[in-house]
Design a protein around this motif. Structure first.
Motif, PDB file in Angstrom:
ATOM      1  N   ARG A  24    -104.922 -53.198-115.728  1.00  0.00           N
ATOM      2  CA  ARG A  24    -103.967 -54.247-115.364  1.00  0.00           C
ATOM      3  C   ARG A  24    -104.452 -55.122-114.208  1.00  0.00           C
ATOM      4  N   HIS A  26    -106.919 -57.618-112.160  1.00  0.00           N
ATOM      5  CA  HIS A  26    -107.899 -58.657-112.452  1.00  0.00           C
ATOM      6  C   HIS A  26    -108.781 -58.910-111.240  1.00  0.00           C
ATOM      7  N   THR A  39    -112.862 -64.268-114.994  1.00  0.00           N
ATOM      8  CA  THR A  39    -111.888 -63.260-114.615  1.00  0.00           C
ATOM      9  C   THR A  39    -111.988 -62.116-115.607  1.00  0.00           C
ATOM     10  N   VAL A  40    -112.125 -60.889-115.077  1.00  0.00           N
ATOM     11  CA  VAL A  40    -112.163 -59.698-115.915  1.00  0.00           C
ATOM     12  C   VAL A  40    -111.148 -58.699-115.384  1.00  0.00           C
ATOM     13  N   THR A  41    -110.770 -57.755-116.242  1.00  0.00           N
ATOM     14  CA  THR A  41    -109.918 -56.670-115.774  1.00  0.00           C
ATOM     15  C   THR A  41    -110.783 -55.693-115.001  1.00  0.00           C
ATOM     16  N   GLU A  45    -112.982 -56.030-119.024  1.00  0.00           N
ATOM     17  CA  GLU A  45    -112.669 -56.881-120.172  1.00  0.00           C
ATOM     18  C   GLU A  45    -112.494 -58.326-119.706  1.00  0.00           C
ATOM     19  N   GLN A  47    -111.126 -61.798-119.329  1.00  0.00           N
ATOM     20  CA  GLN A  47    -109.780 -62.325-119.538  1.00  0.00           C
ATOM     21  C   GLN A  47    -109.721 -63.848-119.458  1.00  0.00           C
ATOM     22  N   GLY A  48    -110.628 -64.451-118.705  1.00  0.00           N
ATOM     23  CA  GLY A  48    -110.577 -65.895-118.568  1.00  0.00           C
ATOM     24  C   GLY A  48    -111.889 -66.450-118.054  1.00  0.00           C
TER      25      GLY A  48
END
Length: 102
Positions: A24, A26, A39-41, A45, A47-48
């Motif tokens: 959850r 970032h 941006t990753v988790t 992962e 995310q942006g």
């Protein structure tokens, strides 16, 4: 022996909770002085991705691709550091206990 098993279960629950928190959370990485931001988790992962228009040169897409890779790599490094801070102590506590995957 029962107390040891209970302690191991508690540590596994704590580890699972930390992994959920990482998923959850970032973190951001950047390249080119902030021209490209990824941006990753906390789990790594993607995310942006934000690309400043100044970074876009139709004649030089190779540099843009390099900046994207560098920003994602920077974000993943930040995610790995976060994982180490969150999971490191928990994983070390579980290490060496028979039957556990650490």
């Amino acid at each position: 022996m029962q107390q040891l098993l209970q302690q191991a279960q508690k540590m596994q629950q704590d580890l699972a909770a930390a992994q959920e928190e990482l998923a959850r959370t970032h973190v951001e990485g950047s390249a080119g002085g902030g021209l490209v931001k990824a941006t990753v988790t906390g789990a790594g992962e993607l995310q942006g991705l934000v690309i400043d228009p100044k970074a876009v040169d139709p004649e030089d897409t190779e540099t843009l691709a390099d900046l994207v890779v560098a920003a994602v790599r920077d974000a993943n490094n930040a995610a790995q550091e976060l994982q180490q801070r969150k999971l490191g102590p928990l994983a070390q506590g579980l290490g060496g206990m028979p039957g556990l995957p650490f």
